[in-house]
Design an enzyme around this catalytic site. Sequence first.
Site, PDB file in Angstrom:
ATOM      1  N   SER A  99       0.833  -1.197   0.000  1.00 46.33           N
ATOM      2  CA  SER A  99       0.000   0.000   0.000  1.00 46.33           C
ATOM      3  C   SER A  99       0.875   1.258   0.000  1.00 46.33           C
ATOM      4  CB  SER A  99      -0.956  -0.065   1.199  1.00 46.33           C
ATOM      5  OG  SER A  99      -1.942   0.922   1.143  1.00 46.33           O
ATOM      6  N   HIS A 124      -2.422  -1.352  -4.201  1.00 42.93           N
ATOM      7  CA  HIS A 124      -3.879  -1.426  -4.318  1.00 42.93           C
ATOM      8  C   HIS A 124      -4.444  -0.014  -4.263  1.00 42.93           C
ATOM      9  CE1 HIS A 124      -4.450  -1.968   0.351  1.00 42.93           C
ATOM     10  NE2 HIS A 124      -3.879  -0.826   0.044  1.00 42.93           N
TER      11      HIS A 124
END
Length: 196
Positions: A99, A124
């Site tokens: 992330s 993501h």
Amino acid sequence: MSYYIPYVIERTGRGERSYDIYSRLLKDRIIMLSGEINDAVASSIVAQLLFLEAEDPDKDIYLYINSPGGVITSGMSIYDTMNYIKPDVSTICIGQAASMGAFLLSSGTKGKRYALPHARIMIHQPLGGAQGQATDIEIQAKEILRLKKILNEILAENTGQSVKKIAKDTERDFFMSSEEAKEYGLIDQVLEKSAR
């Protein structure tokens, strides 16, 4: 669960001095980013980056990352500081960069972004939640979509991928090995031995 932070002792002609391990690493221009990225962690990382720039604006800084990600605005404060300061910031993934951790890994100085052989990298789309009145939820939804667009554009610039591909690949968790992250453009090299 708490853990013990080791101390190291340096012996010089003037005597002995003890440091916690992170302070000792900072002397070698190494910053450790581990755990979740939040405002407190980001403030500490930003302060270390600014300190090292003041110490020597021409020497590289090494940011070691082992993070599952965290708060977008906290991560962006680190990202903006990395770009604001003069020294090159070399990023090295140890363990995982997921992330916002992966975003920061890819944001190191081009040619100086690394991962260890068994590290995992995951990108993501931003995560968030909202509650309250319908208008408040709409405001939050617009903000997270704005942040998603910014993050996708920066990731595209960092990796050489198209914004369209980044948007598609970040629709769900997209895990990569170090070699796959190199092929994708998130890092420049998989390290077998220290680059220093």
